[in-house]
Design a protein around this motif. Structure first.
Motif, PDB file in Angstrom:
ATOM      1  N   SER A 147       0.839  -1.202   0.000  1.00  0.00           N
ATOM      2  CA  SER A 147       0.000   0.000   0.000  1.00  0.00           C
ATOM      3  C   SER A 147       0.869   1.244   0.000  1.00  0.00           C
ATOM      4  O   SER A 147       0.559   2.225  -0.684  1.00  0.00           O
ATOM      5  N   ASP A 184      -5.879  -0.699  -4.716  1.00  0.00           N
ATOM      6  CA  ASP A 184      -5.355  -1.275  -3.480  1.00  0.00           C
ATOM      7  C   ASP A 184      -6.339  -2.315  -2.950  1.00  0.00           C
ATOM      8  O   ASP A 184      -7.342  -1.966  -2.342  1.00  0.00           O
ATOM      9  N   GLU A 185      -6.052  -3.555  -3.173  1.00  0.00           N
ATOM     10  CA  GLU A 185      -6.894  -4.668  -2.734  1.00  0.00           C
ATOM     11  C   GLU A 185      -8.378  -4.399  -2.972  1.00  0.00           C
ATOM     12  O   GLU A 185      -9.172  -4.433  -2.037  1.00  0.00           O
TER      13      GLU A 185
END
Ligand SMILES: Nc1ncnc2c1ncn2[C@@H]1O[C@H](COP(=O)(O)OP(=O)(O)OP(=O)(O)O)[C@@H](O)[C@H]1O
Ligand SMILES: [Mg+2]
Lengths: 363, 308
Positions: free
Chosen positions: A45, A160-161
């Motif tokens: 991240s 991000d995810e």
């Protein structure tokens, strides 16, 4: 659309001694889908946020489209980001959420509405355009977050995810949708996940991070077949690669009652390190059941039938404490639990790593 | 008994079992003392006030005390001094609430970012709220507004401004003290609002190309809406009742220039000794506050609704 480049990019969070991202150097080509993968806390991240301009770069440079953006603010970078929590604007309708960036860019209203509608059609969001995020399901919110990124037609997508809040089934279908959409739009994408299956299925290339340090960046196949070190070897693949230290013998490595040969190069490098053992890795499917007198013996502790495949869990006779080995066999050939089988690793499918550094030994 | 209650329970469905009557009382009894205490302390005085408001009751006339109907209300509403007090209360309340809200919001925005010594600054900013209102008023009157020794004149003298603040601008003087006292309260509510924001939403807006001002106007402010409503409502209810500052600083003067409703009621009851009229004015104020608060809240809500 643009290429992305990290050059020795480093980030320290205030009050921490170790860098969260340590001299990351990566090149992402125009239109490429790059996946950043690694265990929790490895700095995925943080790398993405540095690229977005949300986190400062303490040293090194970041380029987008060849231009140095290390010190520019997020709004000068022309990137779109999909957050793990989606971060939709709660008081705006879906249409307003998707059009917000265009509004900020002073795009005229008719043009804005046209582009929002276009993206909504693409993502099946048309009937929901007037709803608030609160009134959407998790999957719908995810699509709105995607839509918000698509509408902008940015130079780079950052994700991000984006799938981690979806259930397993939806995750698989959305995964393929995102990959297809990216191919169609051809926008350079950096995608963060901790799920190695996602990484392998979606990425053109996959970058594996550990403790803020880039381990390897390669195509999924290359990563699988040619891991650069023991960490990558163990991280990529499910079930994980069998990784174990075995003592060196005169001509190779002693595995149980058998000997696996090493190349002269490998032997020399192990000798240079003064090692008395080598870290061997082989994938569960790189093993064949062989007859008496060949290969090495394994005591089968557990047999797991999965229909198409069958996994045997077991250990070398006399070394129960060494942990389990996993081996894939054809279901019809599966032995019963409690027995002993002899295994032969296919030639060329053995990975040898240094027991000290974990580095791959070739040649 | 059982035969009668059976169909009832059946209709309610299996999940919600109502406790039996006796059990309900057993559960309530521990709460009863508190409830009775609250009723005794708040409702009985109010009922007495209502009662007196219908009585012709004046402490200077011991023979008074007969039922007067709505005569007190008529007299209060027809009193130009009462209407003057209403106007003053509106100015005072609106001024102090809006000023302290604006200042509180500004300070909260500053406190929302991290800087060295933030904890100390926050504590210092809260202190005015902890000072007793009477003490605060006295302090302002003697050390800030005083025409000769006051800090205000001293600070403004380089600009050629000098005034006898309490006499020349009585309402403004009271508004400033109230603003000073209530800004921390507003600041705390606004700070709670700011800190309850999702940082990711703010980051998303930045990535979407919003400049700081646009982020505040389009993302933060709509989020703060509920907090602003709450602050306005609570602030209004408290500041309408202001008595200390008026009593200490201006005594409602000069003339009636800064008499607000609580001070007017005080004058009626303890200077004119007309308990009946004072009670009637009190009842009117309570009712009006309720109505105004509800109405204001609606208006504010709908305004914001259109905005977003
Ligand atoms: N605000 C912060 N302050 C201090 N340290 C932080 C902060 N945010 C992250 N870190 C640390 O930096 C490292 C990298 O964090 P990062 O969020 O990039 O991990 P990640 O790879 O995204 O992990 P995950 O898969 O759990 O999201 C971690 O060790 C974390 O503890
Ligand atoms: Mg993360």
């Amino acid at each position: 659309m643009a290429s992305v480049g990290f050059e020795k990019a480093t980030h320290f969070y205030p009050g921490t001694e170790a860098p969260a991202v340590d001299e990351l150097s990566l090149e992402v080509e125009d239109g490429e889908f790059l996946v950043l993968v690694g265990p929790s806390g490895c700095g995925k991240s943080t790398s993405l946020r540095m690229l977005a301009g949300l986190e400062e770069v303490d040293s090194g440079t970041i380029r987008i489209g060849g231009e140095d953006v290390t010190d520019s603010s997020p709004l000068e970078r022309d990137i779109a980001m999909v957050f793990q929590s989606y971060a939709l604007y709660p008081h705006m309708s879906v249409a307003q959420n998707m059009g917000f960036a265009l509004e900020m860019a002073k795009v005229a209203r008719p043009e804005r509405e046209r582009r929002v509608l276009e993206a909504a059609r693409l993502l099946d969001l048309e009937p929901l355009l007037h709803r608030r995020p609160k009134a959407l399901s998790g999957g719908q919110r995810q699509r709105v977050a995607m839509g918000r990124a698509i509408v902008r037609e940015p130079r780079v997508f950052l994700m991000d995810e984006p799938l981690s809040n979806l259930d397993a089934q939806l995750r698989v279908s959305t995964r393929t949708q995102i990959a297809a959409l990216q191919k169609r739009l051809g926008v350079t994408t950096v995608y963060v996940t901790h799920d190695q299956v996602e990484a392998m299925t979606m990425g053109d290339r996959v970058a594996v991070l550990k403790d803020g340090v880039l381990q390897q960046c390669d195509s999924p196949v290359r990563l699988y077949e040619h891991p650069a070190n023991a960490f990558v070897a163990g991280f990529i693949g499910s079930p994980a690669m069998n990784l174990r230290e075995f003592p060196l013998s005169r001509e190779g490595v002693r595995v149980g009652d058998a000997a696996l040969p090493l190349t002269p190069g490998q032997r020399r490098r192990l000798a240079d390190e003064g090692a008395s053992s080598a870290l061997l890795g082989f994938r569960p499917e790189a093993v064949d059941l062989v007859g008496e007198g060949e290969g090495f013996a394994m005591e089968v502790g557990l047999v797991e039938h999965l229909g198409a495949d069958c996994y045997l869990y077991g250990g070398l006779p006399g070394h129960p404490a060494d942990g389990d080995l996993v081996v894939r066999v054809a279901p019809h050939a599966a032995p019963a639990a409690g027995g002993t089988v002899r295994l032969g690793v296919r030639p060329g499918r053995v990975h040898v790593f240094s027991p000290g550094t974990g580095e791959r030994l070739d040649g | 008994m059982t035969a009668q209650t059976t169909p009832d329970t059946a209709r309610r469905g299996p999940t919600t079992r109502e406790p039996a009557r006796g059990e309900r009382w057993i559960r309530r009894t521990p709460l009863l003392p508190g409830l009775l205490f609250v009723i005794a302390m708040t409702q009985i005085p109010f009922l007495f006030t209502v009662y007196y408001s219908f009585q012709d009751s004046n402490l200077l006339r011991p023979d008074s005390g007969s039922f007067a109907g709505i005569a007190n209300y008529g007299r209060v509403l027809g009193d130009p001094l009462f209407r003057n007090a209403v106007a003053n209360t509106v100015v005072l309340t609106a001024g102090a609430v809006l000023l302290s809200l604006a200042l509180g919001l500004a300070l909260a925005v500053l406190l929302d970012r991290s800087f060295p010594g933030r904890g100390v600054v926050r504590t210092l900013l809260i202190t005015p709220f902890l000072v007793m209102p009477v003490a605060a008023a006295l302090l302002w009157k003697t050390s800030v507004y005083h025409p000769v020794y006051g800090l205000l004149n001293w600070a403004l003298s380089p600009f050629g401004i000098e005034a006898d603040w309490v006499n020349d601008f009585p309402l403004l003087s009271v508004v400033m003290v109230l603003t000073w006292q209530w800004t921390p309260f507003m600041m705390l509510i606004m700070l709670a609002g700011l800190q309850s924001q999702s940082p990711e939403v703010l980051e998303a807006a930045r990535v979407d190309g919003a400049r700081p001002l646009a982020v505040f106007r389009r993302i933060t402010f709509p989020h703060l809406r509920r907090f602003v409503e709450l602050a306005l409502l609570l602030g209004t209810i408290y500041i309408v009742q202001t008595f200390d500052a008026v009593y200490m600083i201006t005594q409602g003067g000069p003339g009636q220039a800064s008499t607000n409703l609580p001070y007017f009621i005080y004058l009626q009851a303890f200077r004119a000794f007309d308990v009946g009229e004072a009670a009637a004015a009190g009842v009117i104020v309570v009712a009006a506050t309720l109505v105004v608060a509800m109405f204001a809240l609606r208006v504010v809500s709908s305004l914001f609704e259109e905005e977003s």
